[in-house]
Design an enzyme around this catalytic site. Structure first.
Site, PDB file in Angstrom:
ATOM      1  N   LYS A   1       1.888  -3.345   6.670  1.00  0.00           N
ATOM      2  CA  LYS A   1       2.377  -3.340   5.283  1.00  0.00           C
ATOM      3  C   LYS A   1       3.884  -3.084   5.248  1.00  0.00           C
ATOM      4  O   LYS A   1       4.627  -3.710   4.494  1.00  0.00           O
ATOM      5  CB  LYS A   1       1.622  -2.298   4.445  1.00  0.00           C
ATOM      6  CG  LYS A   1       0.156  -2.642   4.219  1.00  0.00           C
ATOM      7  CD  LYS A   1      -0.026  -3.999   3.551  1.00  0.00           C
ATOM      8  CE  LYS A   1      -1.465  -4.342   3.276  1.00  0.00           C
ATOM      9  NZ  LYS A   1      -1.646  -5.725   2.780  1.00  0.00           N
TER      10      LYS A   1
ATOM     11  N   SER B   1       0.827  -1.210   0.000  1.00  0.00           N
ATOM     12  CA  SER B   1       0.000   0.000   0.000  1.00  0.00           C
ATOM     13  C   SER B   1       0.856   1.252   0.000  1.00  0.00           C
ATOM     14  O   SER B   1       1.961   1.264   0.559  1.00  0.00           O
ATOM     15  CB  SER B   1      -0.884  -0.020   1.251  1.00  0.00           C
ATOM     16  OG  SER B   1      -1.453   1.235   1.480  1.00  0.00           O
TER      17      SER B   1
ATOM     18  N   TYR C   1      -2.437  -0.857  10.808  1.00  0.00           N
ATOM     19  CA  TYR C   1      -2.614  -1.407   9.456  1.00  0.00           C
ATOM     20  C   TYR C   1      -1.428  -1.018   8.573  1.00  0.00           C
ATOM     21  O   TYR C   1      -0.811  -1.872   7.932  1.00  0.00           O
ATOM     22  CB  TYR C   1      -3.918  -0.898   8.816  1.00  0.00           C
ATOM     23  CG  TYR C   1      -3.928  -1.084   7.315  1.00  0.00           C
ATOM     24  CD1 TYR C   1      -4.081  -2.355   6.761  1.00  0.00           C
ATOM     25  CD2 TYR C   1      -3.717  -0.013   6.447  1.00  0.00           C
ATOM     26  CE1 TYR C   1      -4.039  -2.547   5.389  1.00  0.00           C
ATOM     27  CE2 TYR C   1      -3.681  -0.196   5.078  1.00  0.00           C
ATOM     28  CZ  TYR C   1      -3.842  -1.455   4.556  1.00  0.00           C
ATOM     29  OH  TYR C   1      -3.783  -1.643   3.197  1.00  0.00           O
TER      30      TYR C   1
END
Length: 338
Positions: free
Chosen positions: A154, A125, A150
């Site tokens: 990544k 991302s 989150y």
């Protein structure tokens, strides 16, 4: 050639399965259906004429991952989408995110490292860049401290893959850093199906347009952008899916320059929240009920991709405009609410 797609019933996963099957790959999907439904298989079959293999497995169960690879020792490549992805939820439940997004990645890589050769595509991302120092964002932009658990999963995920590749010559991997996926397949057989309140702007817009939500909140109009609203790079999901097939072929054909590579996936063009709303109003002919409210914590001002590397090295380019992608999202919303 058999390809495993984890999270293959999800939004981006299902569109990628379609593109893989259209290219003649045999696909096996693993999904735990925590944020998707088995009905998506019908949509994939309706588009491609072929039902992919499907196994309902929770990748957090290490023994089931090991068992899967014993039974499917002929898997030539893995595209790994399966992960929890709601930024807000990750702040409230960090351990759930670290277990689900990091633990499962480790279990997969442990199995792939046992093979004579393996090819791995990671769903990453643009959140890894945070608020980048310069626009557009290149792959060489510094990775900033994550704004959420989150985002951190990544970053950590990329580090785990990179470090594993360094000591595992048989493993080749590409991390694809997405900007803002949107839209639905033009057939309207599959699309974005958020469970509960959407976390992304476009499904919130279409749900408001169809009358499911009363009003869209626009978080802040005092940012240093052209119209004061946040700017993002919105990429059509089918374009994004095709990039995964291109990345997989790059590894299978040994065209990769290194056994770990990173590519940005976006259009190279930023669109503000108000421009996205205007796009919806253009393609739908509807006025959208929205209201400007206070800024939301954690929102960055702008993020859009420098796509030079993806265009020139990967040989992939986004084809669809914002309006075309928006129309597909609106057609899908009306169909599922029909």
């Amino acid at each position: 050639m058999k390809i495993l797609v984890t999270g293959g019933l999800g939004f981006i996963g299902s569109h990628t399965v379609v593109e893989l099957q259209n290219e003649g790959f045999e696909v096996v999907i693993i999904d735990d259906c925590s944020n998707s439904t088995e009905k998506v298989l019908d949509g994939i079959k309706a588009i491609t004429g072929k039902l992919p293999l499907f196994e309902k497995i929770d990748l957090k169960e290490k023994s089931k991952v090991e068992d899967f690879f014993k039974r499917h020792h002929d898997v030539e490549g893995v595209i790994h989408f399966a992960a929890s992805k709601a930024v807000g939820e990750s702040v409230e439940k960090p351990l759930l995110y670290y277990e689900n997004n990091i633990g499962t990645l480790v279990y997969l890589l442990k199995e792939l490292a046992k093979k004579d050769s393996s090819n791995f595509i990671f769903s990453s991302s643009c959140t890894v860049y945070g608020q980048a120092d310069a626009m557009p964002i290149t792959e060489n932009a510094p990775v900033k401290p994550a704004e959420s658990p989150y985002g951190n999963t990544k970053q950590i995920g990329e580090e785990i893959i990179s470090e594993t590749c360094r000591v595992t010559p048989s493993l080749k991997a590409i991390a694809l850093r997405y900007f803002n996926p949107m839209g639905a397949h033009p057939s309207t057989e599959i699309g974005e199906l958020p469970i509960g309140v959407p976390q992304n702007l476009v499904p919130f817009i279409t749900q408001t347009g169809v009358g499911m939500r009363e009003q869209l909140s626009v978080f802040g109009d005092d940012y240093p952008t052209e119209d004061g609203t946040c700017v993002r790079d919105y990429i059509y999901v089918v374009d994004l899916a095709k990039a995964h097939v291109q990345a997989l072929k790059r590894l299978l054909q040994a065209k990769n320059g290194d056994n770990y590579e990173v590519f940005n996936l976006g259009t190279g063009k930023g669109s503000s929240v108000l421009q996205v709303i205007n796009s919806f109003e253009r393609v739908s002919g509807e006025k959208l009920n929205y209201k400007i409210v206070d800024r939301r914590a954690g929102d960055i001002t702008e993020a859009y991709a420098d796509t030079t590397k993806a265009n020139e090295v990967l040989g992939w380019k986004a084809q669809y405009t914002l309006d075309e992608a928006m129309k597909s999202a609106w057609d899908w919303e009306r169909k599922i609410r029909g």
